[in-house]
Design a protein around this motif. Structure first.
Motif, PDB file in Angstrom:
ATOM      1  N   SER A 108      14.033   2.245  -7.710  1.00 28.05           N
ATOM      2  CA  SER A 108      13.693   2.117  -9.136  1.00 28.05           C
ATOM      3  C   SER A 108      13.821   0.698  -9.692  1.00 28.05           C
ATOM      4  O   SER A 108      13.696   0.504 -10.894  1.00 28.05           O
ATOM      5  CB  SER A 108      14.640   3.015  -9.938  1.00 28.05           C
ATOM      6  N   GLY A 109      14.107  -0.282  -8.864  1.00 27.07           N
ATOM      7  CA  GLY A 109      14.372  -1.628  -9.371  1.00 27.07           C
ATOM      8  C   GLY A 109      15.864  -1.904  -9.485  1.00 27.07           C
ATOM      9  O   GLY A 109      16.276  -3.048  -9.669  1.00 27.07           O
ATOM     10  N   GLY A 110      16.679  -0.838  -9.442  1.00 25.05           N
ATOM     11  CA  GLY A 110      18.137  -0.981  -9.430  1.00 25.05           C
ATOM     12  C   GLY A 110      18.668  -1.772 -10.604  1.00 25.05           C
ATOM     13  O   GLY A 110      18.191  -1.626 -11.737  1.00 25.05           O
ATOM     14  N   PRO A 111      19.649  -2.653 -10.343  1.00 27.37           N
ATOM     15  CA  PRO A 111      20.247  -3.424 -11.435  1.00 27.37           C
ATOM     16  C   PRO A 111      19.256  -4.390 -12.092  1.00 27.37           C
ATOM     17  O   PRO A 111      19.535  -4.932 -13.157  1.00 27.37           O
ATOM     18  CB  PRO A 111      21.377  -4.207 -10.759  1.00 27.37           C
ATOM     19  N   PHE A 112      18.119  -4.600 -11.445  1.00 33.55           N
ATOM     20  CA  PHE A 112      17.156  -5.594 -11.949  1.00 33.55           C
ATOM     21  C   PHE A 112      15.941  -4.935 -12.612  1.00 33.55           C
ATOM     22  O   PHE A 112      14.916  -5.569 -12.811  1.00 33.55           O
ATOM     23  CB  PHE A 112      16.680  -6.475 -10.794  1.00 33.55           C
ATOM     24  N   VAL A 113      16.079  -3.645 -12.929  1.00 29.60           N
ATOM     25  CA  VAL A 113      14.913  -2.894 -13.413  1.00 29.60           C
ATOM     26  C   VAL A 113      14.308  -3.496 -14.684  1.00 29.60           C
ATOM     27  O   VAL A 113      13.104  -3.396 -14.906  1.00 29.60           O
ATOM     28  CB  VAL A 113      15.294  -1.401 -13.609  1.00 29.60           C
ATOM     29  N   ASP A 114      15.132  -4.161 -15.498  1.00 31.57           N
ATOM     30  CA  ASP A 114      14.601  -4.737 -16.751  1.00 31.57           C
ATOM     31  C   ASP A 114      13.980  -6.114 -16.552  1.00 31.57           C
ATOM     32  O   ASP A 114      13.459  -6.696 -17.504  1.00 31.57           O
ATOM     33  CB  ASP A 114      15.729  -4.838 -17.790  1.00 31.57           C
ATOM     34  N   SER A 115      14.059  -6.627 -15.338  1.00 28.00           N
ATOM     35  CA  SER A 115      13.522  -7.971 -15.102  1.00 28.00           C
ATOM     36  C   SER A 115      11.986  -7.958 -15.101  1.00 28.00           C
ATOM     37  O   SER A 115      11.371  -7.020 -14.588  1.00 28.00           O
ATOM     38  CB  SER A 115      14.039  -8.495 -13.764  1.00 28.00           C
ATOM     39  N   TYR A 116      11.392  -8.999 -15.645  1.00 23.66           N
ATOM     40  CA  TYR A 116       9.926  -9.123 -15.658  1.00 23.66           C
ATOM     41  C   TYR A 116       9.345  -9.228 -14.249  1.00 23.66           C
ATOM     42  O   TYR A 116       8.183  -8.949 -14.011  1.00 23.66           O
ATOM     43  CB  TYR A 116       9.523 -10.375 -16.465  1.00 23.66           C
ATOM     44  N   SER A 117      10.204  -9.658 -13.286  1.00 15.54           N
ATOM     45  CA  SER A 117       9.670  -9.989 -11.961  1.00 15.54           C
ATOM     46  C   SER A 117       9.857  -8.895 -10.914  1.00 15.54           C
ATOM     47  O   SER A 117       9.368  -9.026  -9.793  1.00 15.54           O
ATOM     48  CB  SER A 117      10.344 -11.276 -11.454  1.00 15.54           C
ATOM     49  N   VAL A 118      10.567  -7.804 -11.270  1.00 10.17           N
ATOM     50  CA  VAL A 118      10.929  -6.804 -10.253  1.00 10.17           C
ATOM     51  C   VAL A 118      10.071  -5.542 -10.395  1.00 10.17           C
ATOM     52  O   VAL A 118       9.884  -5.026 -11.495  1.00 10.17           O
ATOM     53  CB  VAL A 118      12.436  -6.451 -10.370  1.00 10.17           C
ATOM     54  N   VAL A 119       9.565  -5.067  -9.272  1.00  7.61           N
ATOM     55  CA  VAL A 119       8.809  -3.807  -9.251  1.00  7.61           C
ATOM     56  C   VAL A 119       9.807  -2.656  -9.453  1.00  7.61           C
ATOM     57  O   VAL A 119      10.775  -2.544  -8.687  1.00  7.61           O
ATOM     58  CB  VAL A 119       8.069  -3.636  -7.899  1.00  7.61           C
ATOM     59  N   PRO A 120       9.599  -1.789 -10.458  1.00  6.23           N
ATOM     60  CA  PRO A 120      10.572  -0.712 -10.722  1.00  6.23           C
ATOM     61  C   PRO A 120      10.409   0.460  -9.757  1.00  6.23           C
ATOM     62  O   PRO A 120      10.172   1.602 -10.156  1.00  6.23           O
ATOM     63  CB  PRO A 120      10.255  -0.305 -12.163  1.00  6.23           C
ATOM     64  N   GLY A 121      10.515   0.170  -8.470  1.00  6.37           N
ATOM     65  CA  GLY A 121      10.394   1.215  -7.448  1.00  6.37           C
ATOM     66  C   GLY A 121       9.192   0.963  -6.565  1.00  6.37           C
ATOM     67  O   GLY A 121       8.083   0.757  -7.070  1.00  6.37           O
ATOM     68  N   ILE A 122       9.400   0.984  -5.251  1.00 12.38           N
ATOM     69  CA  ILE A 122       8.281   0.681  -4.351  1.00 12.38           C
ATOM     70  C   ILE A 122       7.220   1.772  -4.358  1.00 12.38           C
ATOM     71  O   ILE A 122       6.109   1.556  -3.893  1.00 12.38           O
ATOM     72  CB  ILE A 122       8.766   0.401  -2.904  1.00 12.38           C
ATOM     73  N   ASP A 123       7.579   2.961  -4.912  1.00  6.21           N
ATOM     74  CA  ASP A 123       6.558   4.017  -4.987  1.00  6.21           C
ATOM     75  C   ASP A 123       5.468   3.681  -6.001  1.00  6.21           C
ATOM     76  O   ASP A 123       4.471   4.387  -6.092  1.00  6.21           O
ATOM     77  CB  ASP A 123       7.199   5.374  -5.298  1.00  6.21           C
ATOM     78  N   LYS A 124       5.649   2.581  -6.740  1.00  6.99           N
ATOM     79  CA  LYS A 124       4.574   2.129  -7.645  1.00  6.99           C
ATOM     80  C   LYS A 124       3.448   1.464  -6.840  1.00  6.99           C
ATOM     81  O   LYS A 124       2.340   1.315  -7.345  1.00  6.99           O
ATOM     82  CB  LYS A 124       5.123   1.109  -8.666  1.00  6.99           C
ATOM     83  N   VAL A 125       3.750   1.050  -5.603  1.00  7.33           N
ATOM     84  CA  VAL A 125       2.723   0.334  -4.835  1.00  7.33           C
ATOM     85  C   VAL A 125       2.406   0.978  -3.476  1.00  7.33           C
ATOM     86  O   VAL A 125       1.329   0.745  -2.925  1.00  7.33           O
ATOM     87  CB  VAL A 125       3.111  -1.157  -4.637  1.00  7.33           C
ATOM     88  N   VAL A 126       3.332   1.775  -2.923  1.00 11.12           N
ATOM     89  CA  VAL A 126       3.051   2.497  -1.658  1.00 11.12           C
ATOM     90  C   VAL A 126       3.625   3.913  -1.771  1.00 11.12           C
ATOM     91  O   VAL A 126       4.588   4.127  -2.514  1.00 11.12           O
ATOM     92  CB  VAL A 126       3.674   1.790  -0.414  1.00 11.12           C
TER      93      VAL A 126
END
Ligand code: SF4
Length: 172
Positions: A108-126
């Protein structure tokens, strides 16, 4: 004692399909692509070292090339900048292929989920087959996930039936 033909057949002949034999082999010999992206990778390394010994289950052939791998073992934080390369690696893997998301960053992006640069979970792309919660998950959790993936590969119909039962509130 005379053995009837029916008894003999029962103990000496196995009837199956080619697909079931292939899935049996696939489930017992997965070749993971090491897509280590951050700190969860250390736990992945532990899982394959002598203390936890992932090779006991037949999954120790870690590959640096996607063309030689059938499981994308993703451990860590995926950034949007890295995402196109990550997807390309997935596309270069031959079918049938599977994806494991290890750790809360991959899920889900973990501790960095609010970052502009982090994908909020790899299931968004694969597409992801197995999720391993934790920050980081222990090596035993990775081994458990690989065994669950084996179950999914070897019994796709059973897993699908259980999934539908769970969604409808009648299963575990
Ligand atoms: S889930 Fe935790 S341990 Fe794993 S990559 Fe993210 S921050 Fe690191």
């Amino acid at each position: 004692m005379e053995v009837t033909t029916e008894e003999w057949l029962k103990h000496n002949v196995i009837v199956t399909s080619i697909e079931a034999v292939l899935n049996w082999a696939r489930g017992n010999s997965m070749w993971p692509l090491t897509s280590g992206l951050a700190c969860c990778s250390i736990e992945m390394m532990h899982a394959s070292a002598s203390r936890f010994d992932l090779s006991r289950f037949g999954y120790e052939v870690f590959r640096p090339s996607p063309r030689q791998a059938d499981v994308m073992l993703t451990t860590g934080t995926l950034t949007w900048k890295m995402a196109p390369v990550f997807v390309k690696l997935y596309e270069q893997m031959p079918d049938p292929k599977f994806v494991v998301a290890m750790g809360s960053c991959a899920i889900s992006g973990g501790p960095f989920v609010d970052s502009y640069s982090v994908v909020p979970g790899i299931d968004k792309v694969v597409p992801v087959d197995v999720f391993i919660p934790g920050c980081p998950p222990r090596p035993e959790a990775l081994i458990h996930a690989m065994i669950e993936l084996k179950r999914k590969i070897q019994h796709p119909d059973v897993v699908e039936k259980q999934r539908i039962e769970r969604l409808s509130g009648h299963g575990w």
